[in-house]
Design a protein around this motif. Structure first.
Motif, short mmCIF file in Angstrom:
data_model
loop_
_atom_site.label_atom_id
_atom_site.label_comp_id
_atom_site.label_asym_id
_atom_site.label_seq_id
_atom_site.Cartn_x
_atom_site.Cartn_y
_atom_site.Cartn_z
N ALA A 1 10.32 -41.62 -37.96
CA ALA A 1 9.68 -41.56 -39.26
C ALA A 1 10.68 -41.51 -40.42
O ALA A 1 10.40 -42.01 -41.50
CB ALA A 1 8.79 -40.32 -39.34
N ILE B 1 4.74 -38.66 -43.51
CA ILE B 1 4.79 -40.03 -43.02
C ILE B 1 6.21 -40.60 -43.08
O ILE B 1 6.60 -41.44 -42.28
CB ILE B 1 3.79 -40.92 -43.83
CG1 ILE B 1 3.64 -42.32 -43.23
CG2 ILE B 1 4.17 -41.03 -45.28
CD1 ILE B 1 2.55 -42.38 -42.20
N TYR C 1 4.88 -33.28 -40.79
CA TYR C 1 3.59 -33.81 -41.24
C TYR C 1 3.73 -35.03 -42.13
O TYR C 1 2.75 -35.66 -42.51
CB TYR C 1 2.84 -32.72 -42.02
CG TYR C 1 2.76 -31.43 -41.24
CD1 TYR C 1 1.74 -31.22 -40.32
CD2 TYR C 1 3.74 -30.44 -41.39
CE1 TYR C 1 1.67 -30.07 -39.58
CE2 TYR C 1 3.68 -29.27 -40.64
CZ TYR C 1 2.65 -29.09 -39.74
OH TYR C 1 2.60 -27.95 -39.00
N ASP D 1 1.80 -36.05 -33.68
CA ASP D 1 1.71 -37.47 -33.37
C ASP D 1 1.88 -38.31 -34.63
O ASP D 1 1.35 -37.98 -35.70
CB ASP D 1 0.35 -37.75 -32.72
CG ASP D 1 0.33 -39.13 -32.10
OD1 ASP D 1 0.84 -39.26 -30.97
OD2 ASP D 1 -0.18 -40.07 -32.75
N GLN D 2 2.62 -39.41 -34.48
CA GLN D 2 2.92 -40.29 -35.63
C GLN D 2 1.65 -40.67 -36.40
O GLN D 2 1.65 -40.73 -37.63
CB GLN D 2 3.65 -41.53 -35.11
CG GLN D 2 4.17 -42.49 -36.18
CD GLN D 2 5.28 -41.87 -37.05
OE1 GLN D 2 6.04 -41.02 -36.59
NE2 GLN D 2 5.36 -42.29 -38.32
N SER D 3 0.56 -40.89 -35.67
CA SER D 3 -0.67 -41.36 -36.33
C SER D 3 -1.31 -40.29 -37.20
O SER D 3 -2.20 -40.58 -38.01
CB SER D 3 -1.68 -41.81 -35.26
OG SER D 3 -2.10 -40.69 -34.51
N LEU D 4 -0.89 -39.04 -37.06
CA LEU D 4 -1.48 -37.95 -37.84
C LEU D 4 -0.63 -37.57 -39.06
O LEU D 4 -0.99 -36.68 -39.83
CB LEU D 4 -1.69 -36.71 -36.95
CG LEU D 4 -2.63 -36.92 -35.77
CD1 LEU D 4 -2.66 -35.70 -34.86
CD2 LEU D 4 -4.04 -37.27 -36.25
N LYS D 5 0.52 -38.24 -39.21
CA LYS D 5 1.38 -37.93 -40.36
C LYS D 5 0.83 -38.65 -41.60
O LYS D 5 0.38 -39.79 -41.52
CB LYS D 5 2.82 -38.37 -40.08
CG LYS D 5 3.47 -37.60 -38.93
CD LYS D 5 4.85 -38.15 -38.61
CE LYS D 5 5.32 -37.70 -37.23
NZ LYS D 5 6.15 -36.50 -37.26
N THR D 6 0.90 -37.96 -42.74
CA THR D 6 0.34 -38.52 -43.97
C THR D 6 1.32 -38.32 -45.12
O THR D 6 2.26 -37.53 -45.02
CB THR D 6 -0.98 -37.80 -44.34
OG1 THR D 6 -0.71 -36.40 -44.49
CG2 THR D 6 -2.05 -38.01 -43.29
#
Ligand code: PBG
Length: 332
Positions: free
Chosen positions: A220, A133, A131, A88-93
């Motif tokens: 992303a 962002i 993973y 999920d996009q919100s979990l990419k760092t």
């Protein structure tokens, strides 16, 4: 080889094409479910099977459903599965720490497959893009994809995958020096039987488009991957990359994409004789499915013809989203 052919009519090359039985007898290459590595997409959730819009027939499965998929593959005679996580996009760092988390999606899927089907060969993907962002395979600093720090992260990712039970590590990142670093780390950690199938000749290709949808990386990605993936105009460079990766300890090598690069497959096999694989990538799959859905081509025949082409070009096997479908046809 310099084939000599008798003058006509002593030679009538149509003689050996006259019937199905004779054609089968003289056929130079064969295709079987054993030639396939099946790439699968995993996601979070429970009981989820979510279609990938740009890849008709392909789904993202939650980890609890991956064991059944592995059992199905095993029953069809497919020896290996390759896991790709949808994050999920919100979990990419930016630090990509999820990549070496022992309990990340990919590692949980590996354990689930091994629990359900212990003999299934599990291949995992090593690259930071799911993973990251910014969607790149390596760390980005001041707009540059930095090599050596990325390799250190890839080594951590590799060890986590091996610890989870992966049989084949598939570095798809195209950083320099990663194969040697991964090999040394695996040996030191007691994973001397874990294999490396290097994405050795991986081109910066527009054929990866649907895959980036499937793993949620298209939105992303900033920029393109052409400072690390290969220029489609190059062929000798592919040989240098394959040689380099074999010399660093790759057990097998891959050419990617597949069909547009069959010339590379042939050169690699002829030059090195190493176990050689091609990846029939998402765009190749999508084109065949789109043509078939429109009734413009016979999807089943084009599928099998495209897969046979890899064997003819010298490949020992092929990563293909068609694996279960093709295996079902081949098994009659
Ligand atoms: C990323 C990765 C990609 C694929 C496999 N691993 C895409 C990319 O390099 O952007 C492509 C697979 C496909 O298109 O089917 N490390």
């Amino acid at each position: 080889m310099n084939p000599t052919v008798a003058p006509f009519p002593a030679a009538r090359l149509r003689r050996t094409r006259q019937s199905g039985a004779i054609r089968a007898l003289v056929r130079e290459n064969s295709l079987s479910p054993q030639d396939f590595i099946w790439p699968v997409f995993v996601r979070d959730g429970v009981g989820v099977e979510e279609p990938v819009a740009s890849m008709p027939g392909v789904v993202r499965r939650s980890v609890d459903l991956i064991g059944d998929a592995a059992l199905e593959a095993a029953s069809l005679g497919i020896p290996a599965i390759c896991i790709f996580p949808y994050i999920d996009q919100s979990l990419k760092t930016a630090d990509c720490a999820g990549a070496w988390d022992p309990d990340n999606l990919s590692n949980r899927a590996t354990r689930a497959i091994k629990d359900a089907a212990p003999d299934m060969v599990v291949m995992t993907d090593v690259a930071l893009d799911p993973y990251n962002i910014n969607g790149h395979d390596g760390f980005v600093v001041d707009g540059e994809i930095i090599n050596d720090a990325t390799v250190e992260a890839l080594v951590k990712m590799t060890l986590a995958q091996a610890d989870a039970g992966a049989d084949i590590i598939g570095p798809s990142d195209m950083m320099d020096g990663r194969i040697g670093a991964m090999r040394r780390a695996l040996e030191t950690a007691g994973h001397q039987n874990v294999m490396i199938l290097s994405y050795a000749a991986k081109y910066a290709s527009a054929f990866y488009g649907p895959f980036r949808d499937a793993v949620g990386a298209s939105g992303a990605l900033t920029g393109d991957k052409s400072t690390y993936q290969m220029d489609p105009g190059n062929s000798d460079e592919a040989l240098r990359l394959v040689q380099r990766d074999l010399s660093e300890g790759a057990d097998m090598v891959m050419i990617k994409p597949g069909m547009p690069y069959l010339d590379i497959c042939r050169r690699v096999k002829d030059t090195f004789g190493a176990p050689t694989f091609a990846y029939q990538v998402s765009g190749e799959y999508a084109m065949i499915q789109a043509g078939a859905q429109n009734g413009w081509i016979d999807g089943q025949r084009v599928m099998l013809e495209s897969l046979m082409a890899f064997k003819r070009a010298g490949c020992d096997g092929v990563l293909t989203y068609f694996a279960p479908q093709a295996a079902r046809l081949l098994n009659g």
